[in-house]
Scaffold this active site. Sequence first.
Site, PDB file in Angstrom:
ATOM      1  N   GLY A  69       0.799  -1.222   0.000  1.00  0.00           N
ATOM      2  CA  GLY A  69       0.000   0.000   0.000  1.00  0.00           C
ATOM      3  C   GLY A  69       0.829   1.267   0.000  1.00  0.00           C
ATOM      4  N   ASP A 101       5.283  -3.585  -9.466  1.00  0.00           N
ATOM      5  CA  ASP A 101       4.568  -2.599 -10.287  1.00  0.00           C
ATOM      6  C   ASP A 101       3.821  -1.572  -9.436  1.00  0.00           C
ATOM      7  OD1 ASP A 101       2.810  -4.594  -9.482  1.00  0.00           O
ATOM      8  OD2 ASP A 101       1.608  -4.521 -11.312  1.00  0.00           O
ATOM      9  N   ILE A 109       8.330 -11.492  -7.838  1.00  0.00           N
ATOM     10  CA  ILE A 109       8.351 -12.884  -8.309  1.00  0.00           C
ATOM     11  C   ILE A 109       7.412 -13.040  -9.499  1.00  0.00           C
ATOM     12  CG2 ILE A 109       9.017 -13.867  -6.080  1.00  0.00           C
ATOM     13  CD1 ILE A 109       6.051 -14.910  -5.923  1.00  0.00           C
ATOM     14  N   ASP A 110       6.419 -12.137  -9.610  1.00  0.00           N
ATOM     15  CA  ASP A 110       5.430 -12.258 -10.693  1.00  0.00           C
ATOM     16  C   ASP A 110       5.969 -11.795 -12.044  1.00  0.00           C
ATOM     17  OD1 ASP A 110       3.663 -13.178  -8.867  1.00  0.00           O
ATOM     18  OD2 ASP A 110       2.299 -11.470  -8.924  1.00  0.00           O
ATOM     19  N   GLU A 161      -2.376 -18.842  -9.653  1.00  0.00           N
ATOM     20  CA  GLU A 161      -3.461 -18.493  -8.723  1.00  0.00           C
ATOM     21  C   GLU A 161      -4.491 -17.528  -9.316  1.00  0.00           C
ATOM     22  OE1 GLU A 161      -2.045 -16.270  -5.335  1.00  0.00           O
ATOM     23  OE2 GLU A 161      -0.716 -15.077  -6.595  1.00  0.00           O
ATOM     24  N   ARG A 201       8.894 -17.676  -2.583  1.00  0.00           N
ATOM     25  CA  ARG A 201       9.373 -16.291  -2.580  1.00  0.00           C
ATOM     26  C   ARG A 201      10.137 -15.901  -1.316  1.00  0.00           C
ATOM     27  NH1 ARG A 201       4.122 -12.238  -1.732  1.00  0.00           N
ATOM     28  NH2 ARG A 201       4.486 -12.047   0.501  1.00  0.00           N
TER      29      ARG A 201
HETATM   30  O1  F6P Z   1       4.382 -10.175  -4.807  1.00  0.00           O
HETATM   31  C1  F6P Z   1       3.652 -10.910  -5.696  1.00  0.00           C
HETATM   32  C2  F6P Z   1       2.880 -11.979  -4.948  1.00  0.00           C
HETATM   33  O2  F6P Z   1       3.767 -12.937  -4.431  1.00  0.00           O
HETATM   34  C3  F6P Z   1       1.802 -12.598  -5.811  1.00  0.00           C
HETATM   35  O3  F6P Z   1       2.273 -13.636  -6.618  1.00  0.00           O
HETATM   36  C4  F6P Z   1       0.801 -13.033  -4.790  1.00  0.00           C
HETATM   37  O4  F6P Z   1      -0.493 -13.032  -5.327  1.00  0.00           O
HETATM   38  C5  F6P Z   1       0.895 -11.986  -3.745  1.00  0.00           C
HETATM   39  O5  F6P Z   1       2.181 -11.422  -3.859  1.00  0.00           O
HETATM   40  C6  F6P Z   1       0.644 -12.486  -2.358  1.00  0.00           C
HETATM   41  O6  F6P Z   1       1.212 -11.616  -1.438  1.00  0.00           O
HETATM   42  P1  F6P Z   1       0.696 -11.254   0.006  1.00  0.00           P
HETATM   43  O7  F6P Z   1      -0.055 -12.428   0.533  1.00  0.00           O
HETATM   44  O8  F6P Z   1       1.953 -10.988   0.762  1.00  0.00           O
HETATM   45  O9  F6P Z   1      -0.126 -10.038  -0.084  1.00  0.00           O
END
Ligand code: F6P
Length: 448
Positions: free
Chosen positions: A159, A184, A213-214, A313, A371
């Site tokens: 955020g 991003d 990682i995305d 996902e 990750r």
């Molecule tokens: O940072 C990308 C990522 O790992 C996505 O692949 C995944 O959807 C998301 O973050 C989950 O992150 P969190 O549970 O920490 O918000």
Amino acid sequence: MHRSNDGRNEDLTVPRLGVPTVRSPLKLSTIKGDRIYNFVGDEERVLMDACLTLGEAGPETALASSFERAGPRELLYFEPQRLRVGIVTCGGLCPGINNAIRSAVIELHDHYRVREVFGFRYGFAGLNPDEGHPPIPLTPQSVEGIHHDGGSILGSSRGPQASEVVVDTLMEREIDLLFVIGGDGSMRGAYSIYEEISRRGTPISVVGIPKSIDNDVPLVDKTFGFETAFSIAVESIRAAHTEAAGYRNGVGLVRLMGRNSGFIAAGASVAAADADFVLVPEVPLMLDGPHGFLEALAARLRSSGHVVVVVAEGAGQDLLKTERGPVEQDESGNVRLLDIGSYLKRRIDEELGTRGIKHTLKYIDPSYLIRSAPATPSDSVYSSNLARNAVHAGLAGKTGLLVGSWNGEYTHVPLREVIHRQRTVDLEDDLWYSVLESTGQLALWGVP
Ligand code: F6P
């Protein structure tokens, strides 16, 4: 200006704070062939299109569509010894963050002789005094060995924070240069900080370092952390294959991260070469009917006796609409995804049951395992090089940019060109075609 595939006009000019006049303390060369690394000039460009169609693109087009090349500049904007630098790590954790922090600190301290470097804690929250996380000093001693671990020594959060508050903090703490390590969403945050700084006309530079990682940051070949994540995901696909192949009518189902993009699922599946189906958010998922996924799965089970399915996902979220209550968002404003893995598991079990096919289904979700790990050697090199080039860019007074890589060269990419785009798997690109070739799902999705 260059019109890109997505129809937008690109202006790849990188903003800068002012004319650089300070001689760099780096002992580099300006002469090619003297076996000493050369300073990079602003006139050096990295072509956006490495491929040309003969007869189509003239030399002027190629020149216009090019990135500024990253690297150490002979003249700096900032006087290194008077510089105060901040580093912040934002968004989801990612392998290589600590490598990037460490390399930036060492480059700043040991090579440019910058004395004051601070780490803001827990993402942009650390730049809001109301959140109560004062910054910590970063020195070569305090970052020693941190690259052996995953995560971020600074902590992270999702955020944005109000850019006025962030810039107030930067000004109060007399920070001249801020490095934002993030994906991003964080790059959008970095851009709004840059805009607020520009509005105030104060000479603070903002430089982004793309991690995720995305792999979903536009206009860079890849983000750091992606390669580590998909390499670890390969183990889950291998395990799913071993389990599936070990039983009659075995089904291995692997769910991998990848909210809006299927890079992890695609990369890991091609690397593992064990998947029969790869389901990604970029390709609409049709489960039922003669051309649907369940029919194809049953056919594959009949022909080879076992099946491995990899699902990102973010895939098939529209199928879960009926299961969705009110749409929830995380702190970054991302829609919270519903569990496509468990849904597919249930639907596959039901379908095979209805068809009277006795089967065994093993469901693997490595989740955060992919990750939270330290970076692979290749990601260690990459994250460190990005960070060092970010330092060079910042010292030279470049601002409102991220440091990326393109066609094997490190580049400067203006943030204003990044923030309106979304990067997803290009279904006409080699990666997706490799997925189709390696799985054999060619006739099903992505190809009419
Ligand atoms: O940072 C990308 C990522 O790992 C996505 O692949 C995944 O959807 C998301 O973050 C989950 O992150 P969190 O549970 O920490 O918000």
